[in-house]
Design an enzyme around this catalytic site. Structure first.
Site, PDB file in Angstrom:
ATOM      1  N   ARG A  20      45.823  43.262  33.653  1.00 30.67           N
ATOM      2  CA  ARG A  20      44.439  42.746  33.066  1.00 30.67           C
ATOM      3  C   ARG A  20      44.755  41.751  31.892  1.00 30.67           C
ATOM      4  O   ARG A  20      45.341  42.247  30.774  1.00 30.67           O
ATOM      5  CB  ARG A  20      43.622  43.990  32.580  1.00 30.67           C
ATOM      6  CG  ARG A  20      43.246  44.638  33.477  1.00 30.67           C
ATOM      7  CD  ARG A  20      41.970  45.756  32.854  1.00 30.67           C
ATOM      8  NE  ARG A  20      41.697  46.517  33.986  1.00 30.67           N
ATOM      9  CZ  ARG A  20      40.678  46.304  35.216  1.00 30.67           C
ATOM     10  NH1 ARG A  20      40.415  45.248  35.086  1.00 30.67           N
ATOM     11  NH2 ARG A  20      40.328  47.199  35.705  1.00 30.67           N
ATOM     12  N   ASP A  69      30.465  44.666  42.554  1.00 34.98           N
ATOM     13  CA  ASP A  69      29.508  44.075  41.515  1.00 34.98           C
ATOM     14  C   ASP A  69      29.432  42.648  41.299  1.00 34.98           C
ATOM     15  O   ASP A  69      28.886  42.350  40.446  1.00 34.98           O
ATOM     16  CB  ASP A  69      29.468  45.090  40.323  1.00 34.98           C
ATOM     17  CG  ASP A  69      30.858  44.836  39.604  1.00 34.98           C
ATOM     18  OD1 ASP A  69      31.749  44.198  40.199  1.00 34.98           O
ATOM     19  OD2 ASP A  69      30.849  45.124  38.461  1.00 34.98           O
ATOM     20  N   GLY A 103      42.184  45.113  38.091  1.00 34.23           N
ATOM     21  CA  GLY A 103      42.597  46.251  38.579  1.00 34.23           C
ATOM     22  C   GLY A 103      43.130  46.256  40.037  1.00 34.23           C
ATOM     23  O   GLY A 103      42.605  45.376  40.753  1.00 34.23           O
ATOM     24  N   ASP A 154      34.131  47.928  42.658  1.00 35.10           N
ATOM     25  CA  ASP A 154      32.836  48.236  42.131  1.00 35.10           C
ATOM     26  C   ASP A 154      31.705  47.499  42.761  1.00 35.10           C
ATOM     27  O   ASP A 154      30.624  47.891  42.795  1.00 35.10           O
ATOM     28  CB  ASP A 154      32.595  47.757  40.694  1.00 35.10           C
ATOM     29  CG  ASP A 154      33.559  48.685  39.868  1.00 35.10           C
ATOM     30  OD1 ASP A 154      34.242  49.745  40.116  1.00 35.10           O
ATOM     31  OD2 ASP A 154      33.596  48.499  38.581  1.00 35.10           O
ATOM     32  N   ASP A 156      35.199  40.026  38.182  1.00 40.53           N
ATOM     33  CA  ASP A 156      34.644  39.062  37.385  1.00 40.53           C
ATOM     34  C   ASP A 156      35.592  38.386  36.168  1.00 40.53           C
ATOM     35  O   ASP A 156      35.411  37.224  35.778  1.00 40.53           O
ATOM     36  CB  ASP A 156      33.442  39.838  36.860  1.00 40.53           C
ATOM     37  CG  ASP A 156      33.839  41.208  36.153  1.00 40.53           C
ATOM     38  OD1 ASP A 156      34.803  41.646  36.151  1.00 40.53           O
ATOM     39  OD2 ASP A 156      32.825  41.809  35.579  1.00 40.53           O
ATOM     40  N   THR A 169      36.657  43.722  44.011  1.00 35.78           N
ATOM     41  CA  THR A 169      36.522  44.717  43.222  1.00 35.78           C
ATOM     42  C   THR A 169      35.876  45.935  43.871  1.00 35.78           C
ATOM     43  O   THR A 169      35.142  45.728  44.733  1.00 35.78           O
ATOM     44  CB  THR A 169      35.648  44.267  41.977  1.00 35.78           C
ATOM     45  OG1 THR A 169      35.100  45.730  41.376  1.00 35.78           O
ATOM     46  CG2 THR A 169      34.351  43.665  42.453  1.00 35.78           C
ATOM     47  N   ARG A 218      31.395  50.301  36.408  1.00 32.87           N
ATOM     48  CA  ARG A 218      31.258  49.850  35.131  1.00 32.87           C
ATOM     49  C   ARG A 218      29.986  49.293  34.899  1.00 32.87           C
ATOM     50  O   ARG A 218      29.424  49.920  33.984  1.00 32.87           O
ATOM     51  CB  ARG A 218      32.264  48.739  34.855  1.00 32.87           C
ATOM     52  CG  ARG A 218      32.182  47.900  33.607  1.00 32.87           C
ATOM     53  CD  ARG A 218      33.198  46.893  33.339  1.00 32.87           C
ATOM     54  NE  ARG A 218      34.354  47.684  32.977  1.00 32.87           N
ATOM     55  CZ  ARG A 218      34.769  47.983  31.939  1.00 32.87           C
ATOM     56  NH1 ARG A 218      33.858  48.028  30.817  1.00 32.87           N
ATOM     57  NH2 ARG A 218      35.693  48.770  31.695  1.00 32.87           N
TER      58      ARG A 218
HETATM   59  O1  F6P Z   1      36.916  46.940  37.431  1.00 36.75           O
HETATM   60  C1  F6P Z   1      37.126  47.836  38.496  1.00 36.75           C
HETATM   61  C2  F6P Z   1      37.201  49.314  37.696  1.00 36.75           C
HETATM   62  O2  F6P Z   1      37.406  50.025  38.554  1.00 36.75           O
HETATM   63  C3  F6P Z   1      36.016  49.698  36.985  1.00 36.75           C
HETATM   64  O3  F6P Z   1      35.249  50.442  37.494  1.00 36.75           O
HETATM   65  C4  F6P Z   1      37.144  50.535  35.792  1.00 36.75           C
HETATM   66  O4  F6P Z   1      36.176  50.410  34.393  1.00 36.75           O
HETATM   67  C5  F6P Z   1      38.255  49.988  35.552  1.00 36.75           C
HETATM   68  O5  F6P Z   1      38.471  48.911  37.115  1.00 36.75           O
HETATM   69  C6  F6P Z   1      39.120  50.672  35.386  1.00 36.75           C
HETATM   70  O6  F6P Z   1      40.329  50.107  35.414  1.00 36.75           O
HETATM   71  P1  F6P Z   1      41.637  50.407  34.617  1.00 36.75           P
HETATM   72  O7  F6P Z   1      42.959  50.376  35.648  1.00 36.75           O
HETATM   73  O8  F6P Z   1      42.081  49.106  33.674  1.00 36.75           O
HETATM   74  O9  F6P Z   1      41.566  51.697  33.877  1.00 36.75           O
END
Ligand code: F6P
Length: 343
Positions: A73, A131, A11, A129, A105, A127, A173
């Site tokens: 991704r 995490d 992301g 997050d 991760d 991230t 997440r």
């Molecule tokens: O991994 C970071 C994050 O912000 C998560 O909290 C969330 O689930 C995900 O990205 C959402 O990403 P996408 O842009 O693929 O919807």
């Protein structure tokens, strides 16, 4: 002259461009390195899709959100061309001596596998997050917390005016760091995080007690939160490119349940990608710049298989194995401390 390829994967995240700029400036000015940028994450590495990355290209980008390289991704091994032999041949064809992967991760797990398959690679943790266990903080988190806190403040306006319960769903997440920080900063009456399931009954007790005091209840919920009887976080949007369920929507489930049980009119807001967008905070720009400079030093030393990380005030190097598969969750005593004041 040593030449390295930089990619951003997973992301997007405020501060990515500061890392790219910090790497290129340190590399060119201190180590005499050259860089190319891989477009679209690991996809660029697999297909040799590169853009020039010189000092003139990274001028003034620290204050821009997103990533000038694009991201995806996309695991390097998920395409037929994604074999170590092909990747190494593409790197040789572009005169690239090593790869700098900036990501979370999923990105670090892929980098670790590439390393085991002979690809010289290092990492920069990213991230919103926050995490990743191996680093105290990741850039992007601070910006996300600022945005989420502003959302809490704004939602309280409507909550107070209409005497409604406002539910704000934020990202997170596996870990509830954004919910915790924004919830505490915004004075939320309940904070719900993935680390600690809470029953609907308990949540409604908090909401009702706020209502009984004549206040408008404010609930912050992380996307990964579960009720005790759920074995995984709510997801109705399929899988992402790293084969993980796309989360989001628990706030919309929670709001009508609260309204039904307590009689308090309740609205849900899903903050979503607004948390990842726009201008990075000064703190994230500084951390990103420091990570970028440190990773240029890392590749100058040929210290492959390492990731830069923040420990206390210092930038250190940690092996991928410390970063992969270790989630930094909110400590339960920290959550319990906040929980004692809910309601
Ligand atoms: O991994 C970071 C994050 O912000 C998560 O909290 C969330 O689930 C995900 O990205 C959402 O990403 P996408 O842009 O693929 O919807």
């Amino acid at each position: 002259m040593a030449r390295f390829g930089i990619l951003t994967s997973g992301g997007d995240c405020p501060g990515l461009n500061a890392v790219i700029r910090g790497t290129v400036l340190q590399g060119e000015m201190v180590h005499g390195q050259e860089f190319v940028g891989y477009r679209g994450g690991y996809r660029g590495l697999v297909y040799g899709d590169v853009m020039p990355l010189e000092r003139s290209v990274v001028r003034g980008i620290s204050q821009q959100g997103g990533t000038i390289l694009g991201t995806s991704r996309f695991g390097p091994y998920t395409e037929p061309d994604g074999t170590p032999q092909n990747i190494l041949a593409r790197m040789a064809g572009l005169d690239v001596d090593g790869v700098i992967a900036i990501g979370g991760d999923g990105t670090m797990a892929a980098a670790n596998r590439l390393l085991e398959d002979g690809v010289p690679i290092v990492g920069v943790p990213k991230t919103i997050d926050n995490d990743l266990e191996a680093t105290d903080y990741t850039f992007g988190f601070n910006t996300a917390v600022e945005i989420a806190t502003e959302a809490v403040d704004r939602l309280r306006t409507t909550g107070n005016s209409h005497q409604r319960c406002m539910v704000l769903e934020v990202m997170g997440r596996h870990a509830g760091w954004i919910a915790m920080y924004a919830g505490i900063a915004g004075g939320a009456h309940a904070i719900l995080i993935p680390e600690q399931p809470e029953s609907l009954e308990q949540i409604c007790t908090w909401v009702a007690s706020v209502r009984d005091r004549g206040r408008a209840p404010m609930v912050v919920v992380a996307e990964g939160f579960t009720f005790p009887d759920m074995d995984q976080a709510h997801s109705h949007k399929g899988l992402d490119g790293f084969n993980r369920p796309r989360l989001g929507g628990i706030g919309e489930i929670l709001a009508p349940l609260i309204e039904e049980r307590t009689g308090v009119e309740t609205r849900a807001t899903v903050l979503g990608h607004i948390q990842r967008g726009g201008v990075p905070s000064a703190w994230d720009r500084v951390l990103g710049s420091r990570f970028g400079q440190a990773v240029s030093d890392l590749v100058a030393d040929g210290d492959w298989g390492k990731m830069v990380a923040l420990r206390g005030r210092d930038i250190v190097r940690v092996p991928f194995s410390d970063a992969v598969g270790h989630t930094k969750t909110v400590p339960l005593d920290q959550y319990r401390g906040a929980r004692a004041t809910f309601g």
